[in-house]
Design a protein around this motif. Structure first.
Motif, PDB file in Angstrom:
ATOM      1  N   ARG A   8       0.843  -1.197   0.000  1.00 37.96           N
ATOM      2  CA  ARG A   8       0.000   0.000   0.000  1.00 37.96           C
ATOM      3  C   ARG A   8       0.879   1.249   0.000  1.00 37.96           C
ATOM      4  NH1 ARG A   8      -4.250   1.375   4.903  1.00 37.96           N
ATOM      5  NH2 ARG A   8      -5.347   3.126   3.900  1.00 37.96           N
ATOM      6  N   HIS A  12      -2.872   6.765   4.364  1.00 34.93           N
ATOM      7  CA  HIS A  12      -4.001   7.698   4.328  1.00 34.93           C
ATOM      8  C   HIS A  12      -5.125   7.178   3.440  1.00 34.93           C
ATOM      9  CE1 HIS A  12      -6.402  11.313   3.933  1.00 34.93           C
ATOM     10  NE2 HIS A  12      -6.254  11.262   2.617  1.00 34.93           N
ATOM     11  N   TYR A  13      -6.359   7.325   3.890  1.00 36.04           N
ATOM     12  CA  TYR A  13      -7.534   7.042   3.064  1.00 36.04           C
ATOM     13  C   TYR A  13      -8.687   7.896   3.568  1.00 36.04           C
ATOM     14  CZ  TYR A  13     -11.295   4.601   0.623  1.00 36.04           C
ATOM     15  OH  TYR A  13     -12.367   4.302  -0.178  1.00 36.04           O
ATOM     16  N   GLU A  15     -12.177   8.317   4.195  1.00 35.62           N
ATOM     17  CA  GLU A  15     -13.321   7.417   4.333  1.00 35.62           C
ATOM     18  C   GLU A  15     -14.577   7.953   3.659  1.00 35.62           C
ATOM     19  OE1 GLU A  15     -13.126   4.494   5.547  1.00 35.62           O
ATOM     20  OE2 GLU A  15     -11.135   4.543   6.490  1.00 35.62           O
ATOM     21  N   GLU A  18     -15.423   6.156   0.342  1.00 31.85           N
ATOM     22  CA  GLU A  18     -15.518   4.696   0.321  1.00 31.85           C
ATOM     23  C   GLU A  18     -16.671   4.219  -0.557  1.00 31.85           C
ATOM     24  OE1 GLU A  18     -16.047   0.871   3.363  1.00 31.85           O
ATOM     25  OE2 GLU A  18     -16.018   2.926   4.150  1.00 31.85           O
ATOM     26  N   ASP A  21     -15.744   4.539  -4.187  1.00 31.27           N
ATOM     27  CA  ASP A  21     -14.795   3.501  -4.600  1.00 31.27           C
ATOM     28  C   ASP A  21     -15.491   2.157  -4.790  1.00 31.27           C
ATOM     29  OD1 ASP A  21     -12.788   5.339  -4.575  1.00 31.27           O
ATOM     30  OD2 ASP A  21     -11.933   4.721  -2.655  1.00 31.27           O
TER      31      ASP A  21
END
Length: 204
Positions: A8, A12-13, A15, A18, A21
């Motif tokens: 990865r 960081h993501y 949310e 989501e 995605d």
């Protein structure tokens, strides 16, 4: 050849995206189903139009659709285990200056490895000049209608000689007279342009 694991790129993501995605994943699946897993590639004009409309770089969209075009390369990976024996084949196909031969099959408990060599006349090659080599996909059929999965396990060579290997699962029968090997030069690495060409090798 083992597939490298994915690392990865960042922890960081956001949310909040989501759901978007997940919708992207659902749309890719819908795209495969609607096209019977044969979507082709958008024309340059469409790529250019979409890049302007959605504010993307054309190169990015080409890479994106390039990955979708070769998505089948990322299927489940079977690694051969428990070597059993080698089965000589030595069956060939010849066209013009191209000589293709399935030399032998390595038998494992869970898979088979098919070895292919391709030789061509290299007398007109210019020393130091890059030569585009052909890339072939393998599919296998037998009289029982077995659903074989085939993937390239790499290859290499120099001059007019190239050698390739393919992992086939489940294992092929020891009696290869039941088997047909179909090699197709269609899906080349992204960015390459090749004319469709195929040949069949059987063991009698």
């Amino acid at each position: 050849m083992r597939r490298m694991g994915f690392e990865r790129p960042t922890e960081h993501y956001d949310e909040r995206i989501e759901t978007i995605d997940e919708q992207l994943c659902a749309l890719v699946k819908q795209r495969k189903e609607m096209s019977n897993n044969n979507p082709g590639f958008p024309a340059n004009e469409r790529i250019s139009t979409w890049a302007k409309e959605y504010q993307f770089d054309e190169a990015f969209l080409n890479v994106l659709f390039g990955h979708l075009f070769t998505e089948d390369l990322y299927g489940p990976v079977v690694e051969p285990k428990e070597f059993l024996k080698n089965i000589p084949v030595l069956r060939s196909f010849e066209k013009d200056d191209l000589f293709c031969m399935v030399t032998f099959v390595k038998q494992y408990a869970n898979a088979s490895v098919v070895s292919l060599t391709i030789d061509r006349d290299a007398s007109e090659d210019i020393q130091g000049e890059f030569v585009q080599h052909d890339f072939f996909e393998l599919s296998v059929e037998d009289q029982k209608g077995t659903d074989y999965t085939c993937r390239s396990d790499g290859g290499g060579g120099s001059g007019g000689h190239m050698a390739y290997s393919y992992i086939v699962s489940p294992s092929l029968p020891d009696d290869l007279s039941m088997v047909t090997f179909l090699f197709k030069k269609e899906k080349a690495p992204f960015g390459s342009k090749v004319a469709p060409f195929e040949f069949v090798i059987t063991v009698e």
